[in-house]
Scaffold this active site. Structure first.
Site, short mmCIF file in Angstrom:
data_model
loop_
_atom_site.label_atom_id
_atom_site.label_comp_id
_atom_site.label_asym_id
_atom_site.label_seq_id
_atom_site.Cartn_x
_atom_site.Cartn_y
_atom_site.Cartn_z
N PHE A 1 63.86 86.80 33.34
CA PHE A 1 62.40 86.69 33.38
C PHE A 1 61.95 86.68 34.83
O PHE A 1 62.09 85.67 35.52
CB PHE A 1 62.00 85.40 32.66
CG PHE A 1 60.53 85.19 32.41
CD1 PHE A 1 59.90 85.82 31.36
CD2 PHE A 1 59.80 84.31 33.19
CE1 PHE A 1 58.55 85.58 31.09
CE2 PHE A 1 58.46 84.06 32.93
CZ PHE A 1 57.83 84.70 31.88
N GLU B 1 59.29 76.23 34.64
CA GLU B 1 58.39 76.36 33.49
C GLU B 1 57.06 75.66 33.74
O GLU B 1 56.37 75.25 32.82
CB GLU B 1 59.03 75.79 32.21
CG GLU B 1 60.42 76.30 31.91
CD GLU B 1 60.43 77.64 31.23
OE1 GLU B 1 59.34 78.15 30.92
OE2 GLU B 1 61.51 78.18 31.02
N THR C 1 55.39 73.04 37.01
CA THR C 1 55.66 71.70 37.53
C THR C 1 54.91 70.63 36.74
O THR C 1 53.98 70.92 35.99
CB THR C 1 55.23 71.60 39.01
OG1 THR C 1 53.81 71.80 39.07
CG2 THR C 1 55.94 72.63 39.87
#
Length: 400
Positions: free
Chosen positions: A134, A376, A378
């Site tokens: 990703f 993903e 913070t």
């Protein structure tokens, strides 16, 4: 088998409760009997041994969240989090090895890819033949994807991509990059972001050396540079430039619930190690677990683990039904990743000087879980999503 719910494609099948129980048991045995004894080997060599990778593929772990139609196990998010809590019990590098296939990279294809794109890639991703990576984060765009600078320009019947990505998980072993790039200027609610499928062997793709990190040895990340990378028009995910930002936000939200579950598994392991040490280690002939202050630490740890388990399961259920796919995932990730940091800290404290030594599980856990508060999105970003979301919901309710 039963019909899949709202977090999968309509008409597909999902694993029944009975079959899932077998998958969960097999995974637990694999983690605790085969991986846990080799955690120090993974840490020292900074890689997952080939035989463990092959065993994970045989169990279907490279495609556990990929629908069965495309060769995966077809677990929904309520099942995914149960599996993640087991995977979190050991070196987080194990889960990272196949995490992008099932999570933020694979889900973009599952939910937004064209039929042709799914047919080309998903079976190979589910089997582990291809590792999907990703490629979103950039030097100037981390938790906020709207700030990315990588550009894609249409030239005839090809897209040309230029830009750099940073901290890309599995980049050194990836066969496919799911790349987020700006195709137009942001305007209003349109962030101008599209998503592209870029095979790793495409000319102009350069992967840097894998990063040396504080923890999570064996989980490789690296910078990726795209210089004049040409790909066919059919590589645009969903066949539409408008899909990109929605795909990013949806994949990140789902991934946040998964990361929360992973944190709970790691916290459970830290607690188990602390309890075992407290019951066996002595001071002045007395087990330290008999001391009330040590018991207080253990009580706080157990409270955090149980609260995290309940929260993760509830948020996964609401995501699956479509009831809450924005605030809930951020709540779960914020609480559970902060909680595991506190639990790991207490586990080291209970171990005393022993807990500061390499090759002691709580020392590794202490370093590994620090990253969970960063990727993903913070903890600070999660707070903004939660607080801003609550205010927007209330404003909508107050409108005449």
């Amino acid at each position: 088998m039963t019909t899949i719910g709202k977090d999968g494609a309509p008409g597909l099948e999902q694993v029944s409760a009975e079959d899932f129980a077998e998958i969960l048991t097999a995974t637990r045995e694999f983690v605790r009997e085969r991986v846990v004894p080799r955690e120090n080997e993974i840490m020292e060599k900074d890689e997952i041994p080939a035989d463990l990778r092959d065993a994970a593929a045989e169990l279907g772990l490279f495609g556990y969240a990929i629908p069965q139609e495309w060769g995966g196990l077809g677990l929904n998010l309520t099942q995914d989090v149960e599996l993640a809590m087991e995977l979190g019990y050991t070196s987080l590098a194990l889960r990272s090895m196949f995490g992008t296939n099932n999570g933020i990279a694979g889900q973009v294809l599952v939910n937004y890819g064209t039929d042709e794109q799914r047919k080309e890639w998903l079976e190979r991703i589910a089997s582990g033949e291809v590792v999907a990576s990703f490629a979103l984060t950039e030097p100037g765009a981390g938790s906020n994807p709207a700030g990315l600078r990588t550009k894609a320009v249409l030239d005839g019947d090809e897209w040309v991509i230029d830009g750099s990505k940073r901290f890309i998980t599995n980049a050194p072993i990836a066969g496919l990059f799911v790349v987020f790039a700006r195709t137009r200027e942001a305007a209003g609610k349109d962030p101008g972001i599209a998503v592209f499928l870029v095979p790793a062997d495409t000319p102009g793709v350069e992967v840097g050396p894998h990063d040396r990190k504080m923890g999570q040895e064996g989980a490789w990340t690296a910078d990726v540079t795209f210089t004049g990378v040409r790909i066919p028009q059919g590589s645009l995910v969903g066949g539409s430039e408008e899909v990109g930002y929605k795909a990013a936000m949806s994949s990140l939200a789902r991934g946040r619930v998964h990361i929360a579950a992973l944190a709970v598994g790691a916290a459970r392991r830290a607690l188990d190690e602390a309890v075992a040490y407290a019951a066996s280690s002595t001071q002045g002939g007395t087990p330290i677990g008999d001391f009330q202050l040590v018991q207080a630490h253990l009580a706080d740890m157990q409270t955090g683990v149980l609260a995290g388990e309940a929260l993760v399961r509830d948020c996964a259920r609401k995501y699956h039904t479509g009831e809450d796919r924005r605030i809930g995932p951020s709540v779960a990730k914020l609480f559970c990743t902060e909680m595991v940091g506190q639990v790991a800290d207490k586990a080291v404290q209970i171990h005393g000087g022993t807990g500061y030594m390499r090759e002691v599980p709580v020392e590794r856990i202490y370093r590994e879980v620090r990253l969970l508060r960063l990727y993903e999105g913070t903890s600070e970003i999660q707070r903004l999503i939660i607080g801003g979301g609550l205010v927007r919901e209330e404003k909508r309710r107050q409108r005449p």
